[in-house]
Write a protein that holds these residues in place. Structure first.
Motif, PDB file in Angstrom:
ATOM      1  N   ASP A 263     -76.686  13.675 -67.033  1.00  0.00           N
ATOM      2  CA  ASP A 263     -77.245  14.709 -67.838  1.00  0.00           C
ATOM      3  C   ASP A 263     -76.023  15.939 -67.727  1.00  0.00           C
ATOM      4  O   ASP A 263     -75.935  16.615 -68.799  1.00  0.00           O
ATOM      5  N   ILE A 264     -75.538  16.303 -66.538  1.00  0.00           N
ATOM      6  CA  ILE A 264     -74.909  17.519 -66.310  1.00  0.00           C
ATOM      7  C   ILE A 264     -73.413  17.153 -67.109  1.00  0.00           C
ATOM      8  O   ILE A 264     -72.812  18.154 -67.690  1.00  0.00           O
ATOM      9  N   ALA A 268     -71.877  19.078 -70.246  1.00  0.00           N
ATOM     10  CA  ALA A 268     -70.234  19.714 -69.915  1.00  0.00           C
ATOM     11  C   ALA A 268     -69.142  18.972 -71.030  1.00  0.00           C
ATOM     12  O   ALA A 268     -68.178  19.500 -70.919  1.00  0.00           O
ATOM     13  N   GLY A 269     -69.655  18.008 -71.688  1.00  0.00           N
ATOM     14  CA  GLY A 269     -68.842  17.185 -72.470  1.00  0.00           C
ATOM     15  C   GLY A 269     -68.448  16.001 -72.186  1.00  0.00           C
ATOM     16  O   GLY A 269     -67.425  15.629 -72.779  1.00  0.00           O
ATOM     17  N   CYS A 270     -68.789  15.519 -71.145  1.00  0.00           N
ATOM     18  CA  CYS A 270     -68.300  14.084 -70.686  1.00  0.00           C
ATOM     19  C   CYS A 270     -69.090  12.924 -71.341  1.00  0.00           C
ATOM     20  O   CYS A 270     -70.175  12.727 -70.785  1.00  0.00           O
ATOM     21  N   LEU A 278     -66.931   9.082 -66.341  1.00  0.00           N
ATOM     22  CA  LEU A 278     -67.697  10.189 -65.816  1.00  0.00           C
ATOM     23  C   LEU A 278     -67.189  11.090 -64.766  1.00  0.00           C
ATOM     24  O   LEU A 278     -67.041  12.278 -64.640  1.00  0.00           O
ATOM     25  N   ASN A 279     -66.784  10.048 -63.601  1.00  0.00           N
ATOM     26  CA  ASN A 279     -66.191  10.791 -62.579  1.00  0.00           C
ATOM     27  C   ASN A 279     -64.941  11.366 -62.952  1.00  0.00           C
ATOM     28  O   ASN A 279     -64.500  12.723 -62.116  1.00  0.00           O
ATOM     29  N   ARG A 280     -63.954  10.723 -63.533  1.00  0.00           N
ATOM     30  CA  ARG A 280     -62.647  11.699 -63.926  1.00  0.00           C
ATOM     31  C   ARG A 280     -62.965  12.904 -64.618  1.00  0.00           C
ATOM     32  O   ARG A 280     -62.073  13.871 -64.493  1.00  0.00           O
ATOM     33  N   CYS A 281     -63.941  12.769 -65.536  1.00  0.00           N
ATOM     34  CA  CYS A 281     -64.353  13.884 -66.459  1.00  0.00           C
ATOM     35  C   CYS A 281     -64.595  15.194 -65.335  1.00  0.00           C
ATOM     36  O   CYS A 281     -64.378  16.176 -65.490  1.00  0.00           O
ATOM     37  N   PHE A 282     -65.556  14.866 -64.307  1.00  0.00           N
ATOM     38  CA  PHE A 282     -65.997  15.811 -63.469  1.00  0.00           C
ATOM     39  C   PHE A 282     -64.735  16.327 -62.618  1.00  0.00           C
ATOM     40  O   PHE A 282     -64.801  17.456 -62.145  1.00  0.00           O
TER      41      PHE A 282
END
Length: 594
Positions: A263-264, A268-270, A278-282
């Protein structure tokens, strides 16, 4: 619950004196200490609050490399040694948090705002070997600062004080239970800091074989987790103090962090459900975006209660290995370290949470038109415990926190004392009691329980300007108020009257004697008995402190006081509310006549 609290930077006098050859004074009245294998740090000299003894204070010594870039969310890496003399006489900015969001937004393009893993050391002598007290600040794991561990009271006694910065909110707790985002990064920070203390505290006059780990609320919960973790070496610390928090506090633990992280990430746009993406986006996300997404996620979901928002809890399971199972299971299975332990909670701990609920969930209004007794009780349980599948907390609340008359009335005003007790018991008192009870089963002669019931001039979370402003109840002895008497922080509580000073001296004696010998002692409290039963005995700290038998009677103390004529309900608030309603009715009547 996502909220912004007071953050105040304090000012302290520095004076000049003669000191031993291991410390050098420069022309600016600073001191330089040499840490073999690490480097030199330049600190400052200040004085204790009451006797004017010398304190040598070294702000923000680096214990880990910056946890940014590829190191974000992962275990910290020990700091590399340095050849120059590092400045340690003024504090640095803390770890990124909601409190520091504006600073992060303005500065992350020109500096590494995630480079924040430092510790502050305060000592009276660099060549002796005194007990060490390592403090973990609280603020519910998403904000807070080491500045709150101001040393002027504690160092009246012969201890060394260490305050640890650790990663906050999503930087310290976000998890997908993968190697990229294992979770529990903040706990790994504290472990590395404790390892640093073991290696180097002797160069600041500290004894690495006598380390007491203590903290308040979230910091206390972190300390408790570290007594359960197989990742913690046995001799990193030797005693613990839990102030209004434990690992058994429902809000601090999650077994399913992925749903919150998704959800976070979405905010944030991921836009991917693939965990690797998702991990790479974070990992690529800038600090501001991550904090803003975390804040939005919290604001959208916190009113739904515990279990509806994340990015600020300990992760159970996963590759970090910090918490292999839920803390409750580890306690039941006796997979914990048993240490000399002291812990307790303030009298009216629930006022802080009820204040947050009133302001954030009820928008600062009385929702009697939408709530009755049953709904008020259910809402508090949701906010403090999450789900209550067996109805155990609901049944306990109706039986122990409210009279039949209050339940029948069902208004917020009539239920305030009981709601305060519910908040305090579920979130703080019961978890602390359970943690100490578990320890006392193996160490009954080294476990000390207290309730802090002294109401002084100040509340720690409220400044003089906004004391009880627009609240339908007074705060009483509110959450972490015992810290007022351990640290002169924040600024509005730094100047104690004579009565409060007497309590502070008593508190300092209790805390430091426990850190020194494992037995808390103070003037007029010469025999605080250890906890040999399931609920006591315990020390009730007040003007005249007493030994009591059953801590459970502290669960309903606000209601008891109210029934005895000493209520926290603000009658003036409700009188003004009634007056405003009457004036509104008169205006409506005038409008109708026109």
């Amino acid at each position: 619950m996502i909220a912004t609290k007071i953050g105040v930077v304090f000012a302290i006098l520095a004076v000049l004196c003669c000191i031993k050859s291991s410390v050098q004074l420069d022309r600016k009245r600073m001191i330089v200490a040499d840490i073999p294998g690490v480097g030199k740090v330049k600190g400052r000299r200040i004085e204790t609050a009451w006797s004017g003894k010398n304190i040598f204070q070294f702000f923000d010594i680096k214990y880990a490399e910056s946890p940014s870039g590829e190191r974000r969310f992962k275990a910290p890496v020990p700091a590399k040694p340095w050849n120059d003399v590092r400045s340690a006489f003024t504090p640095r900015k803390g770890c990124p948090s909601l409190q520091a969001l504006e600073f992060v937004r303005k500065n992350e393009a020109k500096r590494d705002v995630e480079d924040c893993l430092f510790l502050t050391i305060s000592t009276k002598n660099l060549t002796q070997s005194k007990p060490v007290m390592v403090y973990l600040h609280g603020e519910f794991l998403y904000e807070g600062t080491t500045l709150e561990a101001s040393p002027e009271y504690l160092l009246e006694k012969n201890v060394v004080l260490v305050a640890v910065r650790y990663r906050l909110a999503p930087f310290g707790f976000l998890s997908t239970k993968t190697e990229a985002l294992p979770g529990n990064a903040a706990l790994m920070d504290v472990i590395l800091a404790l390892e640093w203390v073991q290696k180097y505290i002797k160069y600041f006059g500290g004894d690495p074989n006598s380390v007491t780990l203590f903290g308040q609320v979230g910091g206390a919960a972190m300390a408790n987790v570290l007594t359960m973790s197989p990742k913690v070496s046995p001799n990193l610390f030797h005693r613990v103090i839990y102030q209004s928090g434990s690992a058994l506090t429902p809000a601090f633990t999650t077994e399913h962090p992925l749903k919150y992280s998704k959800d976070i990430g979405r905010i944030a746009g991921c836009n991917s459900d693939d965990i690797d993406k998702l991990n790479r986006c974070f990992m690529r996300m800038n600090s501001t975006t991550l904090l803003e997404a975390f804040a939005i996620h919290g604001n959208l979901n916190s009113a739904k209660g515990i279990g509806s928002y994340g990015g600020l809890q300990f992760t159970v399971g996963g590759p970090s290995g910090i918490l292999p199972e839920h803390p409750g299971k580890l306690v039941q299975q006796k997979k914990i370290r048993y240490l000399p332990t002291m812990g307790g909670v303030v009298k009216n701990a629930g006022t802080f949470l009820l204040k947050e609920i009133f302001e954030d969930n009820f928008n600062g209004t009385i929702p009697d038109d939408k709530f009755n007794a049953d709904k008020y009780i259910s809402h508090i349980i949701k906010q403090t415990n999450g789900d209550d599948p067996t109805g155990a907390w609901k049944n306990f609340a109706e039986a122990d926190f409210f009279t039949e008359k209050e339940l029948k009335d069902g208004t917020f005003k009539s239920m305030i004392p009981g709601l305060i007790d519910m908040c305090g018991t579920i979130a703080f008192k019961n978890p602390v009691l359970l943690a100490l009870k578990a320890n006392a089963e193996k160490l009954p002669n080294s476990t000390y329980l207290y309730s802090f019931n002294y109401e002084g001039e100040y509340n720690r979370y409220t400044s003089e300007e906004d004391f009880d402003t627009d609240l339908p109840f007074h705060l009483g002895v509110s959450l972490t108020d015992e810290n007022i008497y351990l640290f002169p922080w924040p600024q509005h509580v730094a100047y104690l009257n004579n009565y409060d000073t007497k309590i502070a001296k008593r508190m300092i004696s209790l805390w430091t004697s426990f850190a020194t010998k494992g037995v808390p002692r103070a003037t007029k409290i010469k025999n605080w008995p250890p906890m040999t039963g399931e609920t006591g005995p315990y020390l009730r700290i007040d003007n005249s402190s007493t030994i009591e038998a059953n801590f459970v009677k502290e669960y309903s103390i606000t209601g008891q006081d109210s029934h005895n004529g000493d209520s926290l309900v603000d009658e003036e608030y409700f009188q003004s509310l009634t007056q405003n309603e009457e004036e509104d009715d008169e205006l409506e009547d005038d409008d109708d006549k026109q």
